[in-house]
Write an enzyme that holds these catalytic residues in place. Structure first.
Site, mmCIF file in Angstrom:
data_model
loop_
_atom_site.group_PDB
_atom_site.id
_atom_site.type_symbol
_atom_site.label_atom_id
_atom_site.label_comp_id
_atom_site.label_asym_id
_atom_site.label_seq_id
_atom_site.Cartn_x
_atom_site.Cartn_y
_atom_site.Cartn_z
ATOM 1 N N GLY A 86 0.745 -1.256 0.049
ATOM 2 C CA GLY A 86 0.054 -0.199 0.185
ATOM 3 C C GLY A 86 0.716 1.134 -0.292
ATOM 4 N N SER A 124 1.964 3.200 -2.683
ATOM 5 C CA SER A 124 1.536 3.844 -3.382
ATOM 6 C C SER A 124 1.043 5.447 -3.335
ATOM 7 C CB SER A 124 1.225 3.337 -5.114
ATOM 8 O OG SER A 124 -0.744 3.267 -4.536
ATOM 9 N N VAL A 174 -2.646 -8.183 -1.911
ATOM 10 C CA VAL A 174 -2.088 -8.483 -0.575
ATOM 11 C C VAL A 174 -2.607 -9.809 -0.106
ATOM 12 C CG1 VAL A 174 -0.183 -7.064 0.214
ATOM 13 C CG2 VAL A 174 -2.928 -6.871 0.868
ATOM 14 N N ASN A 216 1.280 -2.287 5.685
ATOM 15 C CA ASN A 216 0.244 -1.069 5.477
ATOM 16 C C ASN A 216 -1.209 -0.829 4.593
ATOM 17 O OD1 ASN A 216 0.219 2.186 5.517
ATOM 18 N ND2 ASN A 216 0.379 1.964 3.155
ATOM 19 N N TYR A 221 -14.222 -3.303 9.846
ATOM 20 C CA TYR A 221 -13.025 -1.892 10.353
ATOM 21 C C TYR A 221 -12.071 -2.783 11.296
ATOM 22 C CZ TYR A 221 -9.407 1.082 9.264
ATOM 23 O OH TYR A 221 -8.323 1.730 9.422
ATOM 24 N N LYS A 272 -8.308 -4.783 12.356
ATOM 25 C CA LYS A 272 -7.925 -3.900 13.117
ATOM 26 C C LYS A 272 -6.656 -4.147 14.153
ATOM 27 C CE LYS A 272 -6.618 -1.411 9.504
ATOM 28 N NZ LYS A 272 -4.894 -1.961 8.813
HETATM 29 P P1 NAP Z 1 -4.978 5.060 0.891
HETATM 30 O O1 NAP Z 1 -4.965 6.578 0.608
HETATM 31 O O2 NAP Z 1 -6.896 4.443 0.361
HETATM 32 O O3 NAP Z 1 -4.251 4.360 0.499
HETATM 33 C C1 NAP Z 1 -4.188 2.702 0.695
HETATM 34 C C2 NAP Z 1 -2.540 2.027 -0.146
HETATM 35 O O4 NAP Z 1 -3.541 0.389 -0.366
HETATM 36 C C3 NAP Z 1 -2.971 2.694 -1.828
HETATM 37 O O5 NAP Z 1 -1.848 1.732 -1.467
HETATM 38 C C4 NAP Z 1 -3.727 1.227 -2.628
HETATM 39 O O6 NAP Z 1 -3.202 1.006 -3.105
HETATM 40 C C5 NAP Z 1 -3.006 0.397 -1.310
HETATM 41 N N1 NAP Z 1 -4.034 -1.094 -1.972
HETATM 42 C C6 NAP Z 1 -5.536 -1.398 -1.539
HETATM 43 N N2 NAP Z 1 -5.811 -2.163 -1.581
HETATM 44 C C7 NAP Z 1 -4.890 -3.309 -1.526
HETATM 45 C C8 NAP Z 1 -4.580 -4.698 -1.795
HETATM 46 N N3 NAP Z 1 -5.503 -5.631 -1.455
HETATM 47 N N4 NAP Z 1 -3.483 -4.809 -2.539
HETATM 48 C C9 NAP Z 1 -2.067 -4.345 -2.236
HETATM 49 N N5 NAP Z 1 -2.536 -2.893 -2.052
HETATM 50 C C10 NAP Z 1 -3.797 -2.085 -1.827
HETATM 51 O O7 NAP Z 1 -5.427 4.559 2.183
HETATM 52 P P2 NAP Z 1 -5.116 5.247 3.463
HETATM 53 O O8 NAP Z 1 -5.739 6.572 4.519
HETATM 54 O O9 NAP Z 1 -3.309 5.587 3.659
HETATM 55 O O10 NAP Z 1 -4.607 3.514 4.982
HETATM 56 C C11 NAP Z 1 -2.708 2.985 4.967
HETATM 57 C C12 NAP Z 1 -3.612 2.734 6.493
HETATM 58 O O11 NAP Z 1 -3.672 2.903 6.967
HETATM 59 C C13 NAP Z 1 -4.474 0.953 6.329
HETATM 60 O O12 NAP Z 1 -3.831 -0.125 6.478
HETATM 61 C C14 NAP Z 1 -5.484 1.858 6.780
HETATM 62 O O13 NAP Z 1 -6.600 1.016 7.771
HETATM 63 C C15 NAP Z 1 -4.319 2.574 8.122
HETATM 64 N N6 NAP Z 1 -4.796 3.649 9.048
HETATM 65 C C16 NAP Z 1 -5.468 5.818 7.860
HETATM 66 C C17 NAP Z 1 -6.132 6.483 8.461
HETATM 67 C C18 NAP Z 1 -5.655 7.566 7.693
HETATM 68 O O14 NAP Z 1 -6.275 8.182 8.656
HETATM 69 N N7 NAP Z 1 -6.021 7.335 6.583
HETATM 70 C C19 NAP Z 1 -6.270 5.556 9.985
HETATM 71 C C20 NAP Z 1 -5.704 5.150 10.953
HETATM 72 C C21 NAP Z 1 -4.823 3.821 9.837
HETATM 73 P P3 NAP Z 1 -4.546 0.746 -4.605
HETATM 74 O O15 NAP Z 1 -5.914 0.514 -3.972
HETATM 75 O O16 NAP Z 1 -4.189 0.322 -5.778
HETATM 76 O O17 NAP Z 1 -3.790 -0.667 -4.500
#
Ligand code: NAP
Length: 258
Positions: free
Chosen positions: A13, A15, A65, A91, A157, A161
């Site tokens: 993740g 990108s 993944v 991630n 979700y 987590k």
């Molecule tokens: P995001 O902006 O939607 O980015 C998600 C990333 O994961 C992208 O690179 C996406 O690329 C990739 N991804 C999604 N499904 C995938 C799969 N099946 N296989 C491989 N790659 C995959 O999300 P984010 O906010 O950065 O969140 C990233 C992590 O942080 C997650 O685990 C989330 O639960 C955690 N998190 C986020 C927040 C927040 O406030 N943003 C808070 C707590 C935890 P593709 O779609 O191209 O695969």
């Protein structure tokens, strides 16, 4: 101290969003960085932006993944490119919204498939390389949601987590004899593309609930990941650390003073 130059780091993740923030911090620190995700376009953009930030190489490898074979191929590709993997940042994750009353089995499967099984598959795929490293590091991106807090629409979700932390505690014990640590970062609300999709009302409400007065940045998560990845952090394992600007602390909205 805290030298990450030449360490080989795989970020699933990677990108966009938090993963990209983690990748940016590692690239600036001179690590060899492999970013992985499903969309090739976003991977290419990310590599273009990160290339040249530091002295290490930056590559992209497409993978899903939630598919075990895809994770195996990913680990092989990164090992071939860098000669090994020292650090895995597991991630990749998704956070679609679904209330319990209407959640379908498919929606539940999807979240558990990416967030829980995806964590298992990514770690399993990298195990040989992390063992060969001698100071392997696994850094999970969990969340405050589930382990500490709840939010309507995120029961699946939150469960996913929390499951990552259950995984972490036993994995940390199993892998300690190989010099591998396993730790988790619990981000609060970090301003990413994924979070922005929740809409302006959600972002404004969340910002009001954070004592630090602002949403976090992806690099805020990257800085902790970078520390946990160092050789100096080798005696820290099985731990979870919230990076949330104090978001989980207030007992009521009144506790957050403007
Ligand atoms: P995001 O902006 O939607 O980015 C998600 C990333 O994961 C992208 O690179 C996406 O690329 C990739 N991804 C999604 N499904 C995938 C799969 N099946 N296989 C491989 N790659 C995959 O999300 P984010 O906010 O950065 O969140 C990233 C992590 O942080 C997650 O685990 C989330 O639960 C955690 N998190 C986020 C927040 C927040 O406030 N943003 C808070 C707590 C935890 P593709 O779609 O191209 O695969």
């Amino acid at each position: 101290m805290f030298d990450l130059q030449g360490r080989s780091v795989l970020i699933t993740g990677g990108s966009k969003g938090i993963g990209r923030g983690i990748a940016t911090v590692f690239a600036k620190a001179g690590a060899n960085v492999a970013v992985s995700a499903r969309s090739q376009d976003q991977l290419d953009t990310c590599v273009g932006d990160l290339d040249g930030l530091g002295s290490g190489k930056v590559i992209a490898v497409r993978a899903d993944v939630s598919d075990r074979d895809s994770c195996t191929a990913l680990a092989e590709a990164v090992t071939d490119a860098f000669g090994g993997i020292d650090v895995l940042c597991a991630n990749a994750g998704i956070f679609p919204d679904a209330r319990l009353s209407t959640m379908t089995p498919e929606q539940l499967e999807e979240v558990l498939g990416v967030n829980v099984k995806g964590t298992f598959y990514a770690v399993q795929a990298c195990l040989d390389a992390l063992t060969a490293s001698g100071s392997g590091r696994v850094i999970l991106t969990s969340s405050i949601t589930g382990p500490i807090t709840g939010f309507p629409g995120w029961s699946h979700y939150g469960a996913s987590k929390s499951a990552q932390l259950g995984f972490m505690r036993t994995a940390a014990i199993e892998l300690a004899p190989h010099g591998i640590t396993v730790n988790a970062i619990l981000p609060g609300n970090i301003l990413t593309e994924g979070l922005a999709d929740m809409g302006p009302d959600y972002l404004a409400g969340m910002t009001r609930s954070i004592p630090a007065g602002a949403l976090g940045t992806p690099e805020d998560i990257g800085h902790l990941a970078a520390f946990l990845a160092t050789r100096e952090a080798g005696y820290i394992t099985g731990q979870s650390i919230a990076v949330d600007g104090g978001q989980v602390l207030p007992e009521s909205p009144d506790a957050v003073t403007p």
